[in-house]
Design an enzyme around this catalytic site. Sequence first.
Site, short mmCIF file in Angstrom:
data_model
loop_
_atom_site.label_atom_id
_atom_site.label_comp_id
_atom_site.label_asym_id
_atom_site.label_seq_id
_atom_site.Cartn_x
_atom_site.Cartn_y
_atom_site.Cartn_z
N ARG A 1 0.79 -1.28 0.10
CA ARG A 1 0.20 0.10 -0.17
C ARG A 1 0.96 1.22 0.06
NH1 ARG A 1 -5.50 1.30 3.51
NH2 ARG A 1 -6.27 -0.20 2.09
N HIS B 1 -7.65 0.84 -6.33
CA HIS B 1 -7.62 -0.17 -5.12
C HIS B 1 -8.33 -1.37 -5.47
CE1 HIS B 1 -7.75 -1.37 -1.17
NE2 HIS B 1 -8.57 -0.66 -0.56
N GLN C 1 -10.30 -4.06 -3.23
CA GLN C 1 -11.51 -3.77 -2.65
C GLN C 1 -12.52 -4.15 -3.58
OE1 GLN C 1 -12.35 -2.13 0.00
NE2 GLN C 1 -14.44 -2.45 -0.32
N ASP D 1 -17.47 6.78 -1.33
CA ASP D 1 -16.12 6.70 -0.42
C ASP D 1 -16.13 8.22 -0.03
OD1 ASP D 1 -13.44 5.97 0.73
OD2 ASP D 1 -12.71 6.06 -1.42
N CYS E 1 -16.45 1.31 0.62
CA CYS E 1 -15.20 0.39 1.09
C CYS E 1 -14.76 0.69 2.66
CB CYS E 1 -14.13 0.93 0.39
SG CYS E 1 -13.51 2.66 0.41
N ARG F 1 -13.52 -8.80 2.06
CA ARG F 1 -11.90 -8.71 1.98
C ARG F 1 -11.26 -9.80 2.03
NH1 ARG F 1 -10.32 -3.41 1.74
NH2 ARG F 1 -8.48 -4.42 0.83
N1 CP Z 1 -11.32 -0.43 2.33
C1 CP Z 1 -10.03 -0.48 2.92
O1 CP Z 1 -9.14 -0.72 2.31
O2 CP Z 1 -9.94 -0.33 4.50
P1 CP Z 1 -8.58 0.06 5.15
O3 CP Z 1 -7.93 1.40 4.90
O4 CP Z 1 -8.80 0.15 6.78
O5 CP Z 1 -7.65 -1.11 4.91
N1 NVA Z 2 -10.02 6.64 -1.25
C1 NVA Z 2 -9.73 6.23 0.12
C2 NVA Z 2 -9.93 4.51 0.28
C3 NVA Z 2 -9.61 4.03 1.79
C4 NVA Z 2 -9.80 2.49 1.81
C5 NVA Z 2 -8.29 6.45 0.53
O1 NVA Z 2 -7.58 6.40 -0.49
O2 NVA Z 2 -7.87 7.12 1.44
#
Ligand code: CP
Ligand code: NVA
Length: 299
Positions: free
Chosen positions: A104, A131, A134, A218, A258, A286
């Site tokens: 990440r 992502h 997700q 989101d 998400c 997930r």
């Molecule tokens: N939806 C998601 O990716 O959540 P986190 O940021 O908690 O991993």
């Molecule tokens: N769009 C959000 C998703 C978090 C899971 C971010 O990037 O923070």
Amino acid sequence: MSVRHFLTLRDLQPEELRRLIQRAGELKTAAKAGQHPVSFNRRVMAMIFEKSSTRTRISFETAMAQFGGHALFLSPRDTQLGRGESIEDSARVISRMVDIVVIRTAGHDRIERFAEYSQVPVINALTDTYHPCQLLADMLTWVERHGGVAGRRAAWLGDGNNVCHSWMNAAQLFDFELNVITPAEQKPDAQLLEKTASHVRWSTDVAEAAGADLIVTDTWASMGHEEEKEERQRIFRPYQVNQQVMAAASPDALFMHCLPAYRGQEVTEEVIDGQQSVVWEEAENRLHAQKALIELLLT
Ligand code: CP
Ligand code: NVA
């Protein structure tokens, strides 16, 4: 044979994605019965998280534990990556010791560079652009609830962000229609809009969500945009998912998010905690969807 990575949904063919969702459902049923039919004993996953996470970290760690393998959580605070060791050198070293890597990070180019130098599969656990993990969970949830997604219609409301981009890819690969509804200044990537034009239509008009089988949103301020929070709340206010939006959607429409969610901003409490919301299943899925992904990449 070259190593397979999962950096965007496009790294898998539509038929592979369909099978993966089916397999995720099988693994979920087995897990609910206390069975864990897949073993990756002694296999090790490195998890590099340069941004915060609850769901993604827990689901990957749990998946590896259920497989009888091991997951290593690596934060930039404690590794040399955080002190400037290059991504290429890190990839060369880490991938000589582990079997699979989850990353990440912010820039999508960072994960692409890591993958280029990695000897083992690399999974995108979120970048500023995509992502994809997700969407595996989201598609599993949608299939479970509506029996299939092909030919259906979803509406994305809010920010044209990383999760939105993965929904756009999903629309094309899983063959459903997607209305992306965002303020003009926060529209999704123009090239991706062009590429997914067969299945995706962009608009600034919330009325376009009417009749949709699924409403998804989101946070208005993704990780890295925290300091723009106030300005964003002003821009995005008309795009909130509330009872009016849900009432205009199909009567059996689902609500997805998400998570993490901010009640009273992108979604009202009534909607996220209401009958049509499937966000908790979506979060649980997930785990099941990523188990199917790990299985595919490790075998
Ligand atoms: N939806 C998601 O990716 O959540 P986190 O940021 O908690 O991993
Ligand atoms: N769009 C959000 C998703 C978090 C899971 C971010 O990037 O923070």
